[in-house]
Design an enzyme around this catalytic site. Structure first.
Site, PDB file in Angstrom:
ATOM      1  N   ASP A  75      -1.501   0.504  -0.046  1.00  0.00           N
ATOM      2  CA  ASP A  75      -2.756   0.854  -0.696  1.00  0.00           C
ATOM      3  C   ASP A  75      -3.529   1.711   0.322  1.00  0.00           C
ATOM      4  O   ASP A  75      -3.208   1.722   1.512  1.00  0.00           O
ATOM      5  CB  ASP A  75      -3.550  -0.399  -1.100  1.00  0.00           C
ATOM      6  CG  ASP A  75      -4.620  -0.067  -2.151  1.00  0.00           C
ATOM      7  OD1 ASP A  75      -4.905   1.130  -2.367  1.00  0.00           O
ATOM      8  OD2 ASP A  75      -5.193  -1.000  -2.734  1.00  0.00           O
ATOM      9  N   TRP A  76      -4.543   2.391  -0.144  1.00  0.00           N
ATOM     10  CA  TRP A  76      -5.222   3.401   0.673  1.00  0.00           C
ATOM     11  C   TRP A  76      -5.856   2.776   1.939  1.00  0.00           C
ATOM     12  O   TRP A  76      -6.741   1.955   1.833  1.00  0.00           O
ATOM     13  CB  TRP A  76      -6.242   4.135  -0.189  1.00  0.00           C
ATOM     14  CG  TRP A  76      -5.675   5.355  -0.863  1.00  0.00           C
ATOM     15  CD1 TRP A  76      -6.249   6.598  -0.868  1.00  0.00           C
ATOM     16  CD2 TRP A  76      -4.459   5.498  -1.607  1.00  0.00           C
ATOM     17  NE1 TRP A  76      -5.451   7.479  -1.564  1.00  0.00           N
ATOM     18  CE2 TRP A  76      -4.344   6.844  -2.020  1.00  0.00           C
ATOM     19  CE3 TRP A  76      -3.408   4.628  -1.938  1.00  0.00           C
ATOM     20  CZ2 TRP A  76      -3.257   7.332  -2.749  1.00  0.00           C
ATOM     21  CZ3 TRP A  76      -2.325   5.119  -2.677  1.00  0.00           C
ATOM     22  CH2 TRP A  76      -2.261   6.442  -3.063  1.00  0.00           C
TER      23      TRP A  76
END
Ligand code: BGC
Length: 799
Positions: A295-296
């Site tokens: 995920d970012w």
């Protein structure tokens, strides 16, 4: 030639023996600067051979860089000119690295899950790039209609492809562990079978377009509070049966191109650093062979920590997290260093590079797909209108208050969200749609009359409170939680006048939430005093005149209902139904669509009844909000309410219709279980309106040698539209794994011997029809690898 290429170490086209094919033979290929065809574009070769050829040509620096994305605009990211997010499709969330030297294009990734999220307006460009805002995840799942969800997926996938995106960052299927999770709206259910099957349908639909998906967030991403650093203590059994089972079903029943690891830690390890999760379970046990992306900025407590820190990167790639998104230059340097000092094996690096290449080589960009930027928004508006209506749940309908069919009658529409309808939640799951149809517009499009004077009062009031809320939010962090809009006050006399001149009252109660923060109990889960006053006052005034009151819930997650539901005649749970929401609500209220949605989660009587309420970040007050113990174990949602005999306000699976259905006896294929068993049930429409029914199949195990929930959903199906009097048979096959629970001692899925009851019913709390079968001997359905060693001493609760 193929075998030679696979073995060749370096550029594998022999200079003395140029390939005889020309570019015209291969639709997507280009000749290289030597006037020949690059091997990776030789479509006569297998994907594996083409990928191997590229890996063999890449330098260490290129490999290290390839394992990270190209940064995020505005976030001190890297700039990759060829594949720049802003360059190709503004508003996309990230891209893989383009390596011009080798002719590798950048694949573009953009958010979902309620549709494609890109910027709708571009500089110096008069065209617009709006996308369809489909209903939120809870709404989609509430249809329990996998065929319909697959068709929604096909529409979303076509917008993805036509706007030049290669991979959609969706679907999201985390379990609704607690109603306060700010992102529950994006997710499907408290039950892993519902979540897994709906996600699989969505993936199959999207990917039918030749674009990819990213199944997220793997795993147990169940709260937004401290989402970058929260450490969750979860038992191996609860992981297997609840928090992984949804992913397992989705992976086995569809083939997502990618999986997104989550932000949280499980038992002390970041999911993006967990080899158990990403390699042993996901790949070796379930057979996933795509890309895992983080995920970012996942895997770090904070961005500050990420910059300059190298150890996690090797752990992430070593665990099988192929791609670090959105990508930072520090990560590239750290990967290179780890490759060179041996902390990261070259084999692991090459495997990750290959998986990413395999994805990119299959992407539309690789095939030079000539995207139109003109998806069929008109057709998709109809798709979202229909699915939103099918996802609506008629919670209550006393005295057949609904449908409301007489267009000559007048509606008094109360509630600010009747006028400022909420189509979807906030954060990365928020789609930039061209318009939203409000409840009011929907009703008037359908020819209904609304009280114009009341509307004239509400509109300026709504605008005022909306602007004030937007101002408040601007001053705060953009992820700060939503305050709901405060309701307008009326005197009892005003309400009496409104009741005198109108025929029915609609009250819309709205909620919004999203990424970055969780919801709160007061004034969010619970209704505020202003909302109670509105429901009380309107109900009193309208009932005094013999007129009905209908509540429409325009919400993304569960709220309190027990304290007020008896005061009103009907409740329609409309969810956040996407851009056509008002039309969809009107279709159901007006009877054009017979509601057939059912709850995919439990509505408790009070928040404190939620099994995880005692173990929510920051509970009890003063507790470390970075530390959450999943003490309820497998007793999530109805598994808890049924087994611990706690009465809900509305049970899992509940949902009414304008017609009635009768279940005929359940017929089993055998009395004794032998590898599998099939249950058949006939459902008949016994009412006066045509309608569809969601048939739920629950299994109750003996519970003698294993601790088992009272009942568990194992399968479900939906009838076609049945005319009054019409019947349909649905069949369901159960395998040993469906009967099994996870035994921590045996590290295996085990079905205990004894008597099992199968129930086919329209809700978890319906008696339905049952049948019994016997499992003669214990069955070890599947042995798996050990995982999730505890980092805290505690025991899961038992009834
Ligand atoms: C979210 C993901 C999303 C990603 C890219 C993250 O903050 O958790 O769901 O896909 O951002 O926008």
């Amino acid at each position: 030639m193929a075998a030679l290429l696979a073995a060749a170490p370096a550029p594998s086209v022999n200079p003395i023996d140029p390939p005889v094919i020309t570019v015209d033979d291969l639709p997507f290929a280009d000749l290289n600067h030597n006037g020949r065809l690059d091997v990776y574009e030789d479509y006569r070769l297998s994907l594996e051979e083409r990928v191997n050829d590229l890996v063999n040509q890449m330098t260490d620096e290129e490999k290290a860089a390839y394992l990270t994305g190209t940064g995020k605009p505005g976030n001190d990211g890297l700039t990759n000119v060829v594949g720049s997010v802003e360059g190709r499709v503004p508003g996309a969330a990230g891209t893989t690295l383009a390596i011009e030297r080798l002719g590798i294009p950048a694949a573009l990734l953009a958010d979902g899950p309620a549709g494609l999220r890109i910027k709708p307006i571009r500089e110096n460009d008069t065209n617009t790039y709006y996308c369809t805002a489909f209903p939120v995840g809870t709404s989609l799942a509430s249809t329990w209609n996998t065929a319909l969800i697959e068709s929604v997926g096909r529409s979303i996938g076509s917008e993805t492809k036509e706007y030049g995106i290669d991979v959609l960052l969706a679907p999201a299927l985390n379990i609704h562990r607690n109603p306060l999770c700010g992102r529950n709206y994006e997710y499907y259910s408290e039950d892993p079978v519902v979540a897994g099957k709906i996600a699989a349908a969505m993936i199959n639909g999207i990917q039918a377009n030749g674009v990819g998906t990213s199944l997220k967030h793997y795993a147990a991403n169940n709260q937004e509070t401290n989402r970058f650093s929260v450490n969750e203590h979860i038992s191996h059994r609860a992981m297997r049966e609840i928090y992984l089972r949804n992913f397992e079903i989705a992976i086995r029943e569809s083939k997502p191109w990618t999986v997104m690891s989550s932000y949280n830690l499980i038992n002390g390890t970041y999911t993006s650093e967990s080899r158990e999760l990403l390699t042993n379970i996901l790949r070796n046990e379930w057979g996933f062979n795509g890309v895992v992306m983080s995920d970012w900025y996942g895997g770090y407590h904070s961005l500050q920590e990420l910059v300059g820190i190298s150890s996690n990167v090797a752990a992430q790639v070593g665990a099988g997290n192929d791609l670090l998104m959105p990508g930072m230059k520090e990560q590239r340097a750290a990967i290179l260093q780890a490759m060179q000092n041996g902390t990261l094996s070259r084999e692991d690096v090459d495997n990750s590079v290959k998986r990413i290449l395999q994805m990119v080589l299959q992407s539309p960009i690789m095939q030079k797909y000539n995207y139109s930027s003109k998806p069929n928004l008109k057709a998709h508006a109809q798709v979202t209108r229909d699915v939103a209506a099918e996802g609506m749940i008629l919670l209550k309908n006393e005295g057949n208050a609904l449908p409301f069919t007489d267009t000559s009658k007048s509606i008094a529409a109360f509630g600010v969200t009747s006028y400022a309808f909420i189509s979807g939640g906030t954060g990365s799951g928020d789609v930039n749609e061209a318009y939203t149809v409000s409840l009011l517009e929907g009703m008037s499009n359908a020819g209904f009359k609304v009280d114009e004077a009341l509307k004239a009062q509400y509109i300026p009031y709504t605008n005022k409170v909306k602007t004030a809320e937007e101002e408040r939010r601007k001053k705060l962090n953009k992820l700060a939680r939503h305050l709901r809009l405060i309701e307008m006050e009326f005197t009892q006399q005003e309400l009496e006048q409104l009741a005198a001149k109108n025929d029915v009252a609609f009250i819309t109660i709205g909620r919004n939430s999203g990424e970055g923060s969780d919801r709160v109990i007061d004034n969010d889960f619970n209704l505020g005093e202003d909302e109670h006053r509105l429901i009380d006052g309107v109900s009193k005034a309208f009932h005094a005149k013999g007129k009905k009151v209908v509540v429409i819930l325009n919400i993304g997650g569960v709220i309190e209902t027990a304290g007020w539901k008896d005061k009103v005649d009907a409740i329609l749970l409309a969810w956040q139904p996407g851009q056509e929401g008002g039309n969809s609500v009107a279709d159901v209220l007006g009877g054009k669509v017979n509601p057939s949605g059912k709850l995919t989660m439990t509505f408790p009587i009070k928040y404190e009844d939620t099994p995880s309420a005692k173990n929510w970040p920051g509970t009890p007050a003063g507790a470390d909000p970075d530390d959450v113990t999943y003490e309820e174990g497998v007793y999530v949602g109805y598994r808890y309410f049924d087994s611990f005999k706690v009465k809900p306000s509305f049970a899992f699976g509940h949902g009414k219709s304008y017609t009635t259905f009768e279940y005929k006896d359940v017929k089993l294929s055998a009395k004794n279980f032998n590898g599998s068993i099939t249950a058949a049930v006939i459902v008949k429409n016994t009412g006066k309106a045509a309608g569809k029914e969601v048939v739920q199949l629950y299994v109750s195990a003996p519970g003698k040698t294993m601790d088992k929930p009272v009942q568990e959903l194992k399968a479900f199906g939906k009838t076609k539209t049945l005319a009054p009097g019409e019947s349909q048979m649905l069949t369901f096959t159960l395998t040993a794994k469906d009967l099994a629970s996870f035994s921590e001692q045996q590290v295996a899925w085990v079905a205990e011997p004894g008597k099992y009851t199968v129930k086919a019913a329209g809700a978890s709390n319906d008696k339905g029809k049952t049948a019994i079968f016997i499992v003669a001997k214990e069955i070890v359905a599947e042995k798996v690898t050990p995982a999730f060693a505890p980092d805290k001493q505690y025991k899961d609760i038992k009834p």
